[in-house]
Design an enzyme around this catalytic site. Structure first.
Site, PDB file in Angstrom:
ATOM      1  N   ASP A  12      24.630  25.907   7.933  1.00  0.00           N
ATOM      2  CA  ASP A  12      23.241  26.487   9.082  1.00  0.00           C
ATOM      3  C   ASP A  12      23.177  27.580   8.020  1.00  0.00           C
ATOM      4  OD1 ASP A  12      21.513  26.798  11.341  1.00  0.00           O
ATOM      5  OD2 ASP A  12      22.628  28.728  11.636  1.00  0.00           O
TER       6      ASP A  12
ATOM      7  N   HIS B 157      11.869  35.201  12.318  1.00  0.00           N
ATOM      8  CA  HIS B 157      13.040  35.423  12.870  1.00  0.00           C
ATOM      9  C   HIS B 157      13.787  37.117  12.562  1.00  0.00           C
ATOM     10  CE1 HIS B 157      17.038  34.986  14.956  1.00  0.00           C
ATOM     11  NE2 HIS B 157      17.164  34.607  13.661  1.00  0.00           N
TER      12      HIS B 157
ATOM     13  N   GLU C 157      19.710  29.658  19.733  1.00  0.00           N
ATOM     14  CA  GLU C 157      18.877  29.029  18.972  1.00  0.00           C
ATOM     15  C   GLU C 157      18.236  28.440  18.428  1.00  0.00           C
ATOM     16  OE1 GLU C 157      20.765  30.759  15.093  1.00  0.00           O
ATOM     17  OE2 GLU C 157      21.051  33.164  15.677  1.00  0.00           O
TER      18      GLU C 157
ATOM     19  N   GLU D 156      16.717  25.366  17.047  1.00  0.00           N
ATOM     20  CA  GLU D 156      17.089  24.945  15.765  1.00  0.00           C
ATOM     21  C   GLU D 156      16.790  22.980  15.122  1.00  0.00           C
ATOM     22  OE1 GLU D 156      19.938  26.168  13.536  1.00  0.00           O
ATOM     23  OE2 GLU D 156      20.261  28.613  13.998  1.00  0.00           O
TER      24      GLU D 156
ATOM     25  N   ASP E  34      22.065  26.284  18.399  1.00  0.00           N
ATOM     26  CA  ASP E  34      23.375  27.181  16.735  1.00  0.00           C
ATOM     27  C   ASP E  34      23.610  28.184  18.246  1.00  0.00           C
ATOM     28  OD1 ASP E  34      25.018  27.904  15.452  1.00  0.00           O
ATOM     29  OD2 ASP E  34      23.604  29.227  14.528  1.00  0.00           O
TER      30      ASP E  34
ATOM     31  N   ARG F 135      26.292  37.129  20.601  1.00  0.00           N
ATOM     32  CA  ARG F 135      25.951  38.657  19.747  1.00  0.00           C
ATOM     33  C   ARG F 135      26.242  39.583  19.322  1.00  0.00           C
ATOM     34  NH1 ARG F 135      22.344  35.178  16.661  1.00  0.00           N
ATOM     35  NH2 ARG F 135      20.600  34.279  18.445  1.00  0.00           N
TER      36      ARG F 135
ATOM     37  N   GLN G  30      28.753  38.844  16.242  1.00  0.00           N
ATOM     38  CA  GLN G  30      28.543  38.864  15.682  1.00  0.00           C
ATOM     39  C   GLN G  30      28.172  40.361  15.300  1.00  0.00           C
ATOM     40  OE1 GLN G  30      24.919  36.664  15.836  1.00  0.00           O
ATOM     41  NE2 GLN G  30      24.478  36.484  13.889  1.00  0.00           N
TER      42      GLN G  30
ATOM     43  N   LYS H  42      30.404  32.265  16.038  1.00  0.00           N
ATOM     44  CA  LYS H  42      29.366  30.582  16.536  1.00  0.00           C
ATOM     45  C   LYS H  42      29.934  29.400  15.858  1.00  0.00           C
ATOM     46  CE  LYS H  42      25.162  32.198  14.191  1.00  0.00           C
ATOM     47  NZ  LYS H  42      23.885  32.248  14.142  1.00  0.00           N
TER      48      LYS H  42
ATOM     49  N   THR I 206      28.553  24.409  18.842  1.00  0.00           N
ATOM     50  CA  THR I 206      26.269  23.845  18.401  1.00  0.00           C
ATOM     51  C   THR I 206      26.227  22.441  19.141  1.00  0.00           C
ATOM     52  OG1 THR I 206      27.340  24.820  16.173  1.00  0.00           O
ATOM     53  CG2 THR I 206      25.329  23.670  15.943  1.00  0.00           C
TER      54      THR I 206
ATOM     55  N   GLU J 286      15.211  37.764  20.217  1.00  0.00           N
ATOM     56  CA  GLU J 286      14.867  38.705  19.973  1.00  0.00           C
ATOM     57  C   GLU J 286      13.414  38.370  21.455  1.00  0.00           C
ATOM     58  OE1 GLU J 286      12.557  35.869  16.607  1.00  0.00           O
ATOM     59  OE2 GLU J 286      14.728  34.800  16.568  1.00  0.00           O
TER      60      GLU J 286
HETATM   61 MN    MN Z   1      21.459  29.497  13.910  1.00  0.00          MN
END
Ligand code: MN
Length: 438
Positions: free
Chosen positions: A137, A144, A209, A211, A243, A247, A250, A263, A267, A383
């Site tokens: 990834d 971002h 996420e 992606e 993804d 948080r 993380q 993570k 996925t 975000e």
């Molecule tokens: Mn990612």
């Protein structure tokens, strides 16, 4: 990337649904997936989408309409995984695209024989399109990176190395799933606000996420770099990728080696891989803002400058449990384009191999969260909701700072521009289930 008759916006299929305005799968697209009839227990096999149908490539191969190089490529693409077809390289990909285009085009003499290989999209189920050996990834959206840093400190910038290399970490393959994936909210260590010691508990800051998944073609031997001038030959195609990210876990665990529990629990990818060939009309110049470092020589090329960016429009939608029960439908959270990404697909592929790492057919590169420069263009909830501090409206009086149990996140993607036929990626859908009992 050059355009040919398969990109001609005037081309039409004998299948009426493929010619409808707004259709994701017109004859100019022809994306690949692996599927079978839903609930059938049949063997999975390769397929190409056309209109509201899937053309079963195993049935088509059995009809022996294609011979020579096209027939050989069809045999590879009909298998239960696309790895062998991905390994065959751009000449094989283009040969089969041209042959399928000829079979599906309005006026094709073989229409009746081809039609017997169609399965309604509404009646199929998918599996991963390839046996993925490795998943990496990336972290390549400057918007971002800056948005996330500024949640903590308003004047923060991306890390010093961000503008010099496409950052990445090695991901997890065992929990990769195809659209429709449902997974349990992960548990992990995280630091409650104000606490001095962590807890081991279900994640309380669940995020997605938005992606893109870059699917690798022939690959390279370990120790043999992929020069950026040859990187395009390694990109079989692109699908959508979510993804999922915990948080709170993380933030606590990632220094200094990167995400782990945050993570590796799920996925999700969309089933249809839109080929690099189909994306050719939507390529744009790749530029680097004045005053920013220009790429080192191994990450720079005239072709990347001329057409390294791809204008893939992306949207994130959220359907809550309540919305589902009330039949309200999903709410749109954000929208942007891959054209804003700071590093291109070619640069990611070249950088990945540059240190001596071998890539194999069917390897998967996540693009990194795709956020754009404007408000409402962020590709992650952290975000949009400013780290949970400013929850966003998701319809029906509901708000989200982070995801709740039962939430379904839907990614959508498409390409469109004047003078070209719109092509779509379909959907990438996944649902957060409650954490399992400890
Ligand atoms: Mn990612």
């Amino acid at each position: 990337m050059t355009l040919d008759h398969t990109h001609d916006p005037a081309a039409r299929s004998w299948l009426a649904a493929a010619n409808a305005a707004g259709c994701d799968f017109p004859i100019q697209n022809l994306p690949f997936a692996v599927l079978r009839r839903r609930g059938s227990g049949e063997a999975f096999r390769g397929a190409v989408a056309i209109g509201d149908q899937a053309l079963d490539l195993a049935t088509l191969a059995g009809a022996k309409l294609l011979t020579g190089a096209a027939g050989e490529a069809l045999t590879l693409a009909a298998q239960p995984t696309l790895n062998a077809f991905m390994a065959a390289g751009p000449d094989a990909w283009r040969t089969l695209r041209h042959a399928l285009f000829a079979l599906l085009r309005e006026g094709a003499a073989q229409e009746a024989a081809v039609r017997s290989g169609l399965l309604p999209l509404a009646e199929v189920e998918y599996t991963l399109p390839a046996r993925v050996g490795d998943y990496t990834d990336f972290y390549t959206s400057l918007d971002h990176a800056v948005n996330c840093m500024r949640i903590m400190r308003p004047d923060a910038d991306a890390p010093a190395n961000f503008r010099w290399l496409p950052q990445a970490y090695h991901g997890r393959v065992s929990t990769l799933g195809v659209s429709g994936q449902r997974f349990h909210r992960p548990r992990g260590q995280w630091l409650p606000p104000g606490a001095s010691a962590p807890v081991f508990a279900p994640c309380a800051a669940m995020d997605y996420e938005c992606e893109l998944a870059l699917w690798i073609g022939p690959g390279n031997a370990a120790g043999q770099p992929i020069p950026i001038a040859r990187a395009q030959e390694q990109l079989f195609g692109i699908s959508l990728l979510n993804d999922w990210s915990a948080r709170d876990i993380q933030v606590w665990e990632m220094a200094p080696l990167g995400p782990f529990h945050a993570k590796n629990f799920a996925t999700t990818v969309s089933p249809w891989i839109v080929t690099a060939e189909a994306l050719a009309p939507f390529r744009l110049a790749w530029t680097r803002p004045e005053g920013d470092p220009q790429p080192l020589a191994y990450l720079d090329s005239p072709a990347n400058r001329a057409q390294g960016a791809i204008d893939i429009r992306l949207e994130v939608w959220l359907e809550t449990e309540q919305a589902r029960q009330q039949g309200r439908g999903p709410a749109r959270l954000s929208g942007t384009s891959f054209r804003h990404q700071y590093w291109s697909a070619a640069q990611m592929i070249t950088h990945h191999a540059a240190g001596g790492c071998g890539l194999q057919p069917g390897d998967l590169l996540g693009s990194g969260t795709i956020s754009g420069p404007g408000p409402g263009e962020a590709g992650a909830l952290i975000e949009l909701a400013r780290g949970g501090q400013q929850p966003v409206d998701v319809g029906g009086g509901e708000q989200r700072g982070f995801l709740a149990d039962g939430d379904t996140v839907i990614l959508r993607g498409w390409c469109e521009k004047p003078g070209a036929t719109r092509i779509g990626f379909g959907e990438c859908r996944g649902t957060v289930l409650p954490a399992v009992d400890a």
